[in-house]
Design a protein around this motif. Structure first.
Motif, PDB file in Angstrom:
ATOM      1  N   TYR A 181       0.843  -1.211   0.000  1.00 36.13           N
ATOM      2  CA  TYR A 181       0.000   0.000   0.000  1.00 36.13           C
ATOM      3  C   TYR A 181       0.876   1.258   0.000  1.00 36.13           C
ATOM      4  O   TYR A 181       0.734   2.129  -0.846  1.00 36.13           O
ATOM      5  CB  TYR A 181      -0.916  -0.010   1.220  1.00 36.13           C
ATOM      6  CG  TYR A 181      -2.059   0.989   1.144  1.00 36.13           C
ATOM      7  CD1 TYR A 181      -3.176   0.742   0.363  1.00 36.13           C
ATOM      8  CD2 TYR A 181      -2.015   2.180   1.871  1.00 36.13           C
ATOM      9  CE1 TYR A 181      -4.221   1.651   0.290  1.00 36.13           C
ATOM     10  CE2 TYR A 181      -3.055   3.094   1.808  1.00 36.13           C
ATOM     11  CZ  TYR A 181      -4.164   2.829   1.024  1.00 36.13           C
ATOM     12  OH  TYR A 181      -5.193   3.737   0.950  1.00 36.13           O
ATOM     13  N   SER A 183      -6.797  -1.023  -1.590  1.00 35.55           N
ATOM     14  CA  SER A 183      -7.680  -2.035  -0.979  1.00 35.55           C
ATOM     15  C   SER A 183      -8.742  -2.545  -1.952  1.00 35.55           C
ATOM     16  O   SER A 183      -9.171  -3.680  -1.859  1.00 35.55           O
ATOM     17  CB  SER A 183      -8.379  -1.459   0.253  1.00 35.55           C
ATOM     18  OG  SER A 183      -9.375  -0.537  -0.149  1.00 35.55           O
ATOM     19  N   ARG A 184      -9.212  -1.692  -2.863  1.00 37.14           N
ATOM     20  CA  ARG A 184     -10.310  -1.995  -3.806  1.00 37.14           C
ATOM     21  C   ARG A 184     -11.635  -2.200  -3.073  1.00 37.14           C
ATOM     22  O   ARG A 184     -12.545  -2.875  -3.570  1.00 37.14           O
ATOM     23  CB  ARG A 184      -9.986  -3.214  -4.676  1.00 37.14           C
ATOM     24  CG  ARG A 184      -8.638  -3.160  -5.362  1.00 37.14           C
ATOM     25  CD  ARG A 184      -8.495  -1.950  -6.264  1.00 37.14           C
ATOM     26  NE  ARG A 184      -9.553  -1.863  -7.227  1.00 37.14           N
ATOM     27  CZ  ARG A 184      -9.542  -2.477  -8.410  1.00 37.14           C
ATOM     28  NH1 ARG A 184      -8.488  -3.166  -8.760  1.00 37.14           N
ATOM     29  NH2 ARG A 184     -10.548  -2.355  -9.240  1.00 37.14           N
ATOM     30  N   ASP A 236     -17.652   2.828  -8.154  1.00 36.23           N
ATOM     31  CA  ASP A 236     -17.803   3.121  -6.718  1.00 36.23           C
ATOM     32  C   ASP A 236     -18.435   4.489  -6.471  1.00 36.23           C
ATOM     33  O   ASP A 236     -18.278   5.043  -5.375  1.00 36.23           O
ATOM     34  CB  ASP A 236     -16.444   3.030  -6.015  1.00 36.23           C
ATOM     35  CG  ASP A 236     -15.408   4.012  -6.572  1.00 36.23           C
ATOM     36  OD1 ASP A 236     -15.788   5.010  -7.197  1.00 36.23           O
ATOM     37  OD2 ASP A 236     -14.196   3.768  -6.357  1.00 36.23           O
ATOM     38  N   GLU A 275     -19.858   7.512  -5.219  1.00 36.19           N
ATOM     39  CA  GLU A 275     -20.377   7.828  -3.881  1.00 36.19           C
ATOM     40  C   GLU A 275     -20.573   9.338  -3.884  1.00 36.19           C
ATOM     41  O   GLU A 275     -19.592  10.105  -3.842  1.00 36.19           O
ATOM     42  CB  GLU A 275     -19.342   7.393  -2.832  1.00 36.19           C
ATOM     43  CG  GLU A 275     -19.637   7.748  -1.400  1.00 36.19           C
ATOM     44  CD  GLU A 275     -20.882   7.063  -0.836  1.00 36.19           C
ATOM     45  OE1 GLU A 275     -21.882   7.778  -0.681  1.00 36.19           O
ATOM     46  OE2 GLU A 275     -20.860   5.862  -0.564  1.00 36.19           O
TER      47      GLU A 275
HETATM   48  C1  LIG Z   1     -12.428  13.392  -8.692  1.00 33.86           C
HETATM   49  C2  LIG Z   1     -12.505  12.257  -7.720  1.00 33.86           C
HETATM   50  C3  LIG Z   1     -13.686  11.568  -7.570  1.00 33.86           C
HETATM   51  C4  LIG Z   1     -13.775  10.514  -6.658  1.00 33.86           C
HETATM   52  N1  LIG Z   1     -14.959   9.860  -6.550  1.00 33.86           N
HETATM   53  C5  LIG Z   1     -15.077   8.842  -5.667  1.00 33.86           C
HETATM   54  C6  LIG Z   1     -16.303   8.148  -5.543  1.00 33.86           C
HETATM   55  O1  LIG Z   1     -17.296   8.442  -6.215  1.00 33.86           O
HETATM   56  N2  LIG Z   1     -16.359   7.121  -4.648  1.00 33.86           N
HETATM   57  C7  LIG Z   1     -15.290   6.776  -3.878  1.00 33.86           C
HETATM   58  O2  LIG Z   1     -15.390   5.832  -3.069  1.00 33.86           O
HETATM   59  N3  LIG Z   1     -14.137   7.452  -3.967  1.00 33.86           N
HETATM   60  C8  LIG Z   1     -13.980   8.460  -4.842  1.00 33.86           C
HETATM   61  N4  LIG Z   1     -12.789   9.133  -4.940  1.00 33.86           N
HETATM   62  C9  LIG Z   1     -11.722   8.850  -3.957  1.00 33.86           C
HETATM   63  C10 LIG Z   1     -10.706   7.769  -4.319  1.00 33.86           C
HETATM   64  O3  LIG Z   1     -10.145   8.010  -5.570  1.00 33.86           O
HETATM   65  C11 LIG Z   1     -11.292   6.356  -4.272  1.00 33.86           C
HETATM   66  O4  LIG Z   1     -11.952   6.175  -3.036  1.00 33.86           O
HETATM   67  C12 LIG Z   1     -10.232   5.282  -4.359  1.00 33.86           C
HETATM   68  O5  LIG Z   1      -9.486   5.428  -5.534  1.00 33.86           O
HETATM   69  C13 LIG Z   1     -10.913   3.919  -4.298  1.00 33.86           C
HETATM   70  O6  LIG Z   1     -10.003   2.858  -4.362  1.00 33.86           O
HETATM   71  P1  LIG Z   1      -9.679   1.966  -3.084  1.00 33.86           P
HETATM   72  O7  LIG Z   1     -10.903   1.533  -2.386  1.00 33.86           O
HETATM   73  O8  LIG Z   1      -8.757   0.890  -3.508  1.00 33.86           O
HETATM   74  O9  LIG Z   1      -8.929   3.036  -2.173  1.00 33.86           O
HETATM   75  P2  LIG Z   1      -7.990   2.890  -0.907  1.00 33.86           P
HETATM   76  O10 LIG Z   1      -6.772   3.699  -1.155  1.00 33.86           O
HETATM   77  O11 LIG Z   1      -7.787   1.494  -0.518  1.00 33.86           O
HETATM   78  O12 LIG Z   1      -8.794   3.676   0.217  1.00 33.86           O
HETATM   79  C14 LIG Z   1      -9.664   3.037   1.153  1.00 33.86           C
HETATM   80  C15 LIG Z   1     -11.000   3.735   1.183  1.00 33.86           C
HETATM   81  O13 LIG Z   1     -10.856   5.076   1.640  1.00 33.86           O
HETATM   82  C16 LIG Z   1     -11.762   5.926   0.950  1.00 33.86           C
HETATM   83  N5  LIG Z   1     -10.975   6.920   0.217  1.00 33.86           N
HETATM   84  C17 LIG Z   1      -9.799   6.723  -0.413  1.00 33.86           C
HETATM   85  N6  LIG Z   1      -9.346   7.887  -0.916  1.00 33.86           N
HETATM   86  C18 LIG Z   1     -10.252   8.821  -0.593  1.00 33.86           C
HETATM   87  C19 LIG Z   1     -10.342  10.214  -0.818  1.00 33.86           C
HETATM   88  N7  LIG Z   1      -9.405  10.896  -1.476  1.00 33.86           N
HETATM   89  N8  LIG Z   1     -11.417  10.872  -0.357  1.00 33.86           N
HETATM   90  C20 LIG Z   1     -12.376  10.224   0.332  1.00 33.86           C
HETATM   91  N9  LIG Z   1     -12.341   8.897   0.586  1.00 33.86           N
HETATM   92  C21 LIG Z   1     -11.294   8.218   0.135  1.00 33.86           C
HETATM   93  C22 LIG Z   1     -12.563   5.028  -0.001  1.00 33.86           C
HETATM   94  O14 LIG Z   1     -13.747   4.650   0.642  1.00 33.86           O
HETATM   95  C23 LIG Z   1     -11.657   3.841  -0.182  1.00 33.86           C
HETATM   96  O15 LIG Z   1     -12.340   2.644  -0.469  1.00 33.86           O
HETATM   97  C24 LIG Z   1     -12.657  10.177  -5.856  1.00 33.86           C
HETATM   98  C25 LIG Z   1     -11.469  10.878  -6.020  1.00 33.86           C
HETATM   99  C26 LIG Z   1     -11.391  11.901  -6.944  1.00 33.86           C
HETATM  100  C27 LIG Z   1     -10.091  12.634  -7.100  1.00 33.86           C
END
Ligand SMILES: Cc1cc2nc3c(=O)[nH]c(=O)nc-3n(C[C@H](O)[C@H](O)[C@H](O)COP(=O)(O)OP(=O)(O)OC[C@H]3O[C@@H](n4cnc5c(N)ncnc54)[C@H](O)[C@@H]3O)c2cc1C
Length: 506
Positions: free
Chosen positions: A208, A223-224, A365, A367
């Motif tokens: 990570y 994490s996805r 995803d 949100e």
């Molecule tokens: C323009 C833009 C739009 C986005 N839209 C969404 C969306 O609609 N839904 C969404 O879940 N995330 C969104 N994100 C945040 C982030 O990009 C994704 O949560 C992340 O890429 C999801 O992959 P992961 O679960 O493997 O993330 P990980 O890195 O494993 O993060 C764990 C969890 O933390 C939360 N998270 C992570 N990064 C952020 C962040 N920057 N802000 C708030 N929460 C975060 C998510 O719930 C995520 O599942 C957005 C980011 C940007 C820049």
């Protein structure tokens, strides 16, 4: 005999489901999901969301059937569907989770509340995340988040189902107008959510820290879990508690792994922090968080640039490859999402709302609370965040040094020698003859340096106005995180060296 109705929305799980657990305390339960045709007509809806929900409900239904129950699928608008169910067999209580959704679900929930009052039905909603409804003071927010995450999981001890007259098998068909279902997207259901969490904690989270910024390593290192959290296949509380337990069991020498997991926990916190913004001010789905930025981009929207962006024809390979990866998989890592929005907002000077509508359909995803807050933040219209402009050429140099990513998603890049990897339009015309693909390399839509400079000047000029300066404090009071977390984050950055990974301001 009366029963309680459990209305599943974006909480498609059976474990740690507070609404189901509370309903079960009052006697038999009846579980429903409602396909609302008008909800699926909203501009942020896509077929992939519907199919993911269907898969998740199938998993839920299969589990409930092992306990003697099932999920009923009803189609129609609310509260009309409730009226019909109530006339057939009146229920005493309606149980659901709070939803911080789009303006459609906001208005629909108000109607459902009024319906319950008119029909003498107990309407109980439970917090799904660390988001606080009717929050009076942002200063109290962090403590509320901690309290929610530390509270015991609501597991079911016993469950009695209301005996529905027909035990029809599970059928749910998608509204015909829905489009876009990426072939390589994640699939729905709590079973897969748990498998994803387990593989992340036990193995993938080792990568990570350091692995989440490049679109090459991120699909595995991240994490996805975002889509499973967005549709509630697993509760945020369960993820937080299992992560904390896992961290406590790591050996002392696993400091890198531990730092990665604490970065992950901070993101779970930010998840709720961002959703809280939409919860506290639903209008930010439509209008600038800081009204001083109104009319900055509205009048100059260039539809040709927007179409080129959606078609992966901007000319910047990193941007175009990301658009295609997103189209095929429904997912992108944070940094690449931020880069896409930054390119749209600065060199292409596109307003965040149409860009956000398009991306909402592309992100599996999706949100709303995170999405619209991030769109505004990356476009510079919140008034409280530093301007972040991502240069797509530099992002490629930093995160795809050897062109593996762009060549994977853009066939025409496979013939471009490394010399022109980052600016392929500079490739001499005579080399084009040796290309194995007939696709022409698109030239950049605009001069990146010049267009970025001009847009930054426009934004900064607006920032200097009296009106914008005067309006800033109100946004800080309503939406900014508080000192305690700033400190915590600063120490996190220091300890984990994670400033680049955190990728956002507060
Ligand atoms: C323009 C833009 C739009 C986005 N839209 C969404 C969306 O609609 N839904 C969404 O879940 N995330 C969104 N994100 C945040 C982030 O990009 C994704 O949560 C992340 O890429 C999801 O992959 P992961 O679960 O493997 O993330 P990980 O890195 O494993 O993060 C764990 C969890 O933390 C939360 N998270 C992570 N990064 C952020 C962040 N920057 N802000 C708030 N929460 C975060 C998510 O719930 C995520 O599942 C957005 C980011 C940007 C820049």
């Amino acid at each position: 005999m009366s029963y309680s109705l459990v209305w599943f929305k974006r909480d498609l799980r059976w474990q740690d489901h507070e609404a189901l657990a509370h309903a079960a305390m009052h006697g038999p339960v009846r579980c429903i999901y409602v396909v609302e045709p008008k909800l699926w007509l909203q501009p942020d809806a896509a077929l992939q969301h519907f199919e993911f929900i269907r898969e998740s409900l199938q998993d839920l239904d299969a589990h409930l059937r092992t306990l003697g129950g099932r999920v009923e699928i009803h189609t129609g608008e609310l509260p009309e569907v409730l009226t019909k169910i109530w006339h057939d067999a009146p229920f005493s209580g309606l149980y659901a989770h709070e939803e911080t959704g789009n303006s459609f679900t906001y208005a629909r929930d108000l109607k459902v509340g009024a319906w319950c009052q008119a029909h003498g039905v107990r309407w109980q909603e439970f917090a799904q995340f660390g988001v606080v409804r009717r929050l009076k003071n942002r200063n109290l927010w962090q403590a509320a988040w901690e309290q929610h995450m530390a509270s015991p999981l609501q597991n079911l001890n016993s469950l009695t189902f209301w005996q529905s007259p027909s035990a029809a098998s599970f059928v749910m068909s998608a509204p015909s107008q829905l489009q876009h279902n990426p072939p390589l997207r994640q699939r729905g259901g709590r079973t897969l959510a748990l498998a994803t969490l387990n593989s992340f904690l036990s193995a993938r989270s080792i990568g990570y820290r350091g692995g989440i910024s490049s679109p090459l390593s991120a699909p595995d290192a991240c994490s996805r879990l975002s889509v499973y959290l967005a549709f509630g296949c697993i509760s945020m509380r369960e993820v937080v508690q299992k992560t904390r337990t896992h961290m406590a069991g790591l050996p002392p020498q696993a400091s890198r792994h531990r730092a990665g997991l604490s970065g992950f926990l901070s993101r779970l916190y930010w998840h709720c922090h961002f959703i809280q913004k939409l919860e506290s001010e639903p209008a930010i789905e439509w209008r600038n968080m800081h009204r001083g930025y109104d009319d900055l981009r509205e009048q100059t929207f260039n539809p040709e640039y927007f179409e080129a962006l959606k078609d992966a024809r901007t000319g910047w390979p990193m941007v175009d490859a990301c658009v295609i990866m997103l189209r095929e998989t429904g997912w992108l890592n944070f940094r690449m999402r931020a880069m896409l929005v930054s390119v749209a907002a600065y060199p292409l000077w596109l307003h965040w709302r149409p860009v956000g509508e398009w991306l909402a359909t592309q992100f599996l995803d999706y949100e709303p609370g995170i999405h619209w807050s991030q769109l505004q933040m990356q476009s510079g219209t919140t008034g409280i965040n530093t301007t972040r402009v991502y240069n797509p050429i530099k992002q490629a140099q930093d995160h795809d040094t050897h062109g593996v990513f762009v060549r994977r998603w853009l066939p025409y890049m496979r013939d471009v020698p490394d010399t022109w990897l980052f600016e392929p339009w500079l490739k001499p015309a005579q080399l084009q003859a040796h290309s194995t693909t007939s696709i022409e390399i698109p030239p950049p839509l605009v001069d990146l340096a010049l267009a970025t400079r001009t847009s930054k000047q426009l934004l900064h000029a607006r920032r200097q106005t009296k009106e914008v300066k005067a309006g800033k404090q109100a946004v800080v009071d309503k939406h900014a995180s508080r000192q305690t977390f700033r400190k915590r984050s600063a120490s996190l950055k220091k300890n984990a060296g994670a400033s680049q990974q955190l990728g956002f301001d507060f």
